[in-house]
Motif scaffolding. Structure first.
Motif, PDB file in Angstrom:
ATOM      1  N   VAL A   1       0.615  -1.128  -0.133  1.00  0.00           N
ATOM      2  CA  VAL A   1       0.008  -0.148   0.070  1.00  0.00           C
ATOM      3  C   VAL A   1       0.395   1.359  -0.044  1.00  0.00           C
ATOM      4  N   LYS A   2       0.513   2.465  -0.636  1.00  0.00           N
ATOM      5  CA  LYS A   2       1.414   2.981  -1.370  1.00  0.00           C
ATOM      6  C   LYS A   2       0.126   4.456  -0.957  1.00  0.00           C
ATOM      7  N   ASP A   3      -0.009   5.814   0.168  1.00  0.00           N
ATOM      8  CA  ASP A   3      -0.656   6.485   0.150  1.00  0.00           C
ATOM      9  C   ASP A   3      -2.317   6.191   0.350  1.00  0.00           C
ATOM     10  N   GLY A   4      -2.715   4.895   1.344  1.00  0.00           N
ATOM     11  CA  GLY A   4      -3.992   4.458   1.103  1.00  0.00           C
ATOM     12  C   GLY A   4      -4.333   3.486   0.067  1.00  0.00           C
ATOM     13  N   LYS A   5      -3.670   3.198  -1.419  1.00  0.00           N
ATOM     14  CA  LYS A   5      -3.751   2.944  -2.168  1.00  0.00           C
ATOM     15  C   LYS A   5      -3.093   1.549  -2.851  1.00  0.00           C
ATOM     16  N   GLU A   6      -3.819   0.434  -3.266  1.00  0.00           N
ATOM     17  CA  GLU A   6      -2.937  -0.792  -3.236  1.00  0.00           C
ATOM     18  C   GLU A   6      -1.903  -0.654  -4.102  1.00  0.00           C
ATOM     19  N   LYS A   7      -0.768  -1.206  -4.250  1.00  0.00           N
ATOM     20  CA  LYS A   7       0.279  -1.267  -5.344  1.00  0.00           C
ATOM     21  C   LYS A   7       0.970  -2.204  -5.767  1.00  0.00           C
ATOM     22  N   THR A   8       1.474  -2.783  -7.160  1.00  0.00           N
ATOM     23  CA  THR A   8       2.343  -3.562  -7.216  1.00  0.00           C
ATOM     24  C   THR A   8       4.058  -3.573  -7.836  1.00  0.00           C
ATOM     25  N   TYR A   9       4.711  -3.837  -8.003  1.00  0.00           N
ATOM     26  CA  TYR A   9       5.863  -2.997  -8.383  1.00  0.00           C
ATOM     27  C   TYR A   9       7.653  -4.611  -8.074  1.00  0.00           C
ATOM     28  N   TYR A  10       7.564  -4.892  -9.452  1.00  0.00           N
ATOM     29  CA  TYR A  10       8.475  -6.184 -10.155  1.00  0.00           C
ATOM     30  C   TYR A  10       9.612  -5.222 -10.106  1.00  0.00           C
ATOM     31  N   LEU A  11      10.682  -5.197  -9.053  1.00  0.00           N
ATOM     32  CA  LEU A  11      12.275  -5.146  -9.574  1.00  0.00           C
ATOM     33  C   LEU A  11      12.873  -6.171 -10.118  1.00  0.00           C
ATOM     34  N   TYR A  12      13.625  -6.492 -11.039  1.00  0.00           N
ATOM     35  CA  TYR A  12      14.253  -7.289 -11.850  1.00  0.00           C
ATOM     36  C   TYR A  12      15.795  -6.601 -12.555  1.00  0.00           C
ATOM     37  N   ASN A  13      17.098  -8.080 -12.350  1.00  0.00           N
ATOM     38  CA  ASN A  13      17.981  -8.126 -13.550  1.00  0.00           C
ATOM     39  C   ASN A  13      18.027  -9.236 -14.454  1.00  0.00           C
ATOM     40  N   VAL A  14      17.932  -9.076 -15.397  1.00  0.00           N
ATOM     41  CA  VAL A  14      18.441  -9.704 -15.907  1.00  0.00           C
ATOM     42  C   VAL A  14      19.715  -9.972 -16.921  1.00  0.00           C
ATOM     43  N   CYS A  15      20.512 -11.267 -17.010  1.00  0.00           N
ATOM     44  CA  CYS A  15      22.335 -11.487 -17.180  1.00  0.00           C
ATOM     45  C   CYS A  15      22.391 -12.646 -17.970  1.00  0.00           C
ATOM     46  N   ASP A  16      23.081 -11.916 -18.571  1.00  0.00           N
ATOM     47  CA  ASP A  16      23.092 -12.810 -19.971  1.00  0.00           C
ATOM     48  C   ASP A  16      24.982 -13.507 -19.836  1.00  0.00           C
TER      49      ASP A  16
END
Ligand code: NDP
Length: 399
Positions: free
Chosen positions: A314-329
């Motif tokens: 939750v941020k500022d009373g609202k539902e939130k989704t967040y994806y952080l990722y790394n791609v490595c070759d």
């Protein structure tokens, strides 16, 4: 600026040593010390000609006194433990005796029980505080960057994080029917153990590989992934405000799983010693000896890894989704430092963690997991040293 002692000379240590040498303003001198000195000397040869001065030493890191003597003679600012989890406590003890900062990438595991937990290392907290030194626990990718991602999400994107799913996909192909991409003994102990996740203050246990999901990974595509117990679940459950559930999933190919099942069925993954031709051997250690050394997979591994975290809260009373990722070759890593992406994604954060301590950007005495520090300076360094991160505000979710 200073000196680092790197203990261990396997796949991960080799990447960290290369990265320290690329970062010679911070790492003026390194010493690579391990059980087999010839491996340290071979690595030193590859690093010759760099600005960072490199020395090597033979060391049995199970022996506290030997670690103390080496620390006293080399006098590093930080000790980076990239040996095996079995050596964590002896190296932490030696750092305490000599007043030096400590960094590792995997939590302690007693050799005779396949159970990893932080309690043994957290028990050093007060003594480290009193000595005015820092132990930075879990500065690899997972644990490591996954903790930094969590702290970053908490700091910049949420008031409360309720759910974290950590997703670790390796879509690399090394061409062998069965090989592990980091130390086989540690890897097999991890994946043959019971799975578990943390929910509403409790651990929920599963049979090994009991829960399978399919996920469509950015830049990789659809992969089968399985719920595992993983060490950062333990610390994130304590350190992330408002958390209700954390799970960890890792991808495995069918060939890997079929071989593993067969090896398990015949007793080859057991850590109970058996008598063989008059002497005790541990089946899993014997298996390790016949499997490909992960450090040699670099030239033959093609494809990418994608490791990251999906946060919901939750941020500022609202539902939130967040994806952080790394791609490595895998092949890009090999071209740069001669290693595949699993060693690379672990070895780079180990260097950055040590850099945070050496530059004083992270500066508090005691024993800490990585998510307990300010994530911003670490996040800033990640892309500079080869691990750029991506973010998405509308990712697919794991059901
Ligand atoms: P390797 O098996 O390739 O290397 C381990 C090294 O430690 C070897 O050089 C080995 O020496 C040395 N070693 C073992 N025992 C001792 C001892 N008693 N004294 C001194 N040196 C010793 O492993 P990896 O490089 O793949 O993994 C290193 C660490 O990184 C492990 O703890 C692993 O769990 C962790 N890891 C963490 C990840 C993360 O994302 N957080 C991901 C992948 C790994 P020798 O050459 O003689 O065998």
């Amino acid at each position: 600026m200073g000196k680092a002692l790197i203990i261990g000379c396997g796949g991960v240590a080799s990447v960290t040593a290369h990265k320290c040498c690329q970062n010679s303003d911070v790492f003026e001198e390194i010493c690579i010390a391990s059980r087999t000195k010839s491996k340290c000397d071979a690595l030193k040869q590859k690093l010759d000609g760099k600005k960072t001065k490199v020395q090597t030493a033979q060391l049995d890191a199970d022996d506290v006194d030997s670690v103390v003597s080496l620390i006293e003679s080399f006098n590093p600012d930080v000790v980076i433990n990239l040996a095996l989890p079995y050596q964590d406590l002896s190296i932490m003890e030696a750092c305490l005796k000599t007043g030096k900062n400590y960094v590792d990438t995997a939590n302690y595991e007693p050799p005779d029980t396949a159970k990893f937990e932080y309690k043994w290392q957290w028990a050093y907290k007060e003594r480290y505080e009193k000595a005015g030194i820092t132990a930075l626990l879990g500065s690899g990718f997972d644990p490591g960057v996954t903790g930094v991602f969590s702290a970053y999400a908490m700091k910049h994107h949420f008031d409360e994080i309720h759910y974290i799913d950590i997703l670790d996909a390796n879509a690399g192909d090394h061409g062998y029917p069965f090989a592990t991409n980091f130390n086989p003994e540690i890897n097999i102990r991890e994946v043959t153990a019971k799975g578990s996740w943390w929910e509403d203050g409790k651990w929920i246990e599963t049979e090994p590989m009991e829960i399978k999901k399919v996920y469509n990974f950015p830049q990789i595509g659809e992969r089968d992934m399985y719920l595992l117990h993983h060490e950062e679940l333990e610390s994130l459950a304590l350190n992330i405000k408002g958390i209700k559930r954390i799970r960890f999933f890792m991808t495995f190919g069918q060939s890997y799983l079929t071989h593993l099942k067969c090896l398990e069925n015949v007793g080859m993954t057991s850590i109970e010693p058996i008598m063989f031709e008059g002497r005790p051997i541990v089946p899993l250690q014997f298996l390790k000896a016949v499997l490909p050394d992960p450090a040699t997979l670099g030239p033959r591994t093609v494809g990418k890894t994608n490791i990251g975290c999906i946060f919901r809260g939750v941020k500022d009373g609202k539902e939130k989704t967040y994806y952080l990722y790394n791609v490595c070759d895998h092949q890009e890593c090999y071209r740069e430092v001669g290693s595949q992406a699993i060693s690379y994604t672990t070895g780079v954060p180990a260097m950055i963690g040590a850099m945070m301590l050496m530059t004083g950007k992270w500066n508090k005495a005691g024993v800490y997991n990585i998510e307990e520090f300010d994530p911003d300076p670490f996040m800033k360094e990640l892309p500079k040293w080869g691990l750029p991160w991506n973010e998405s505000f509308n990712p697919d979710l794991v059901d």
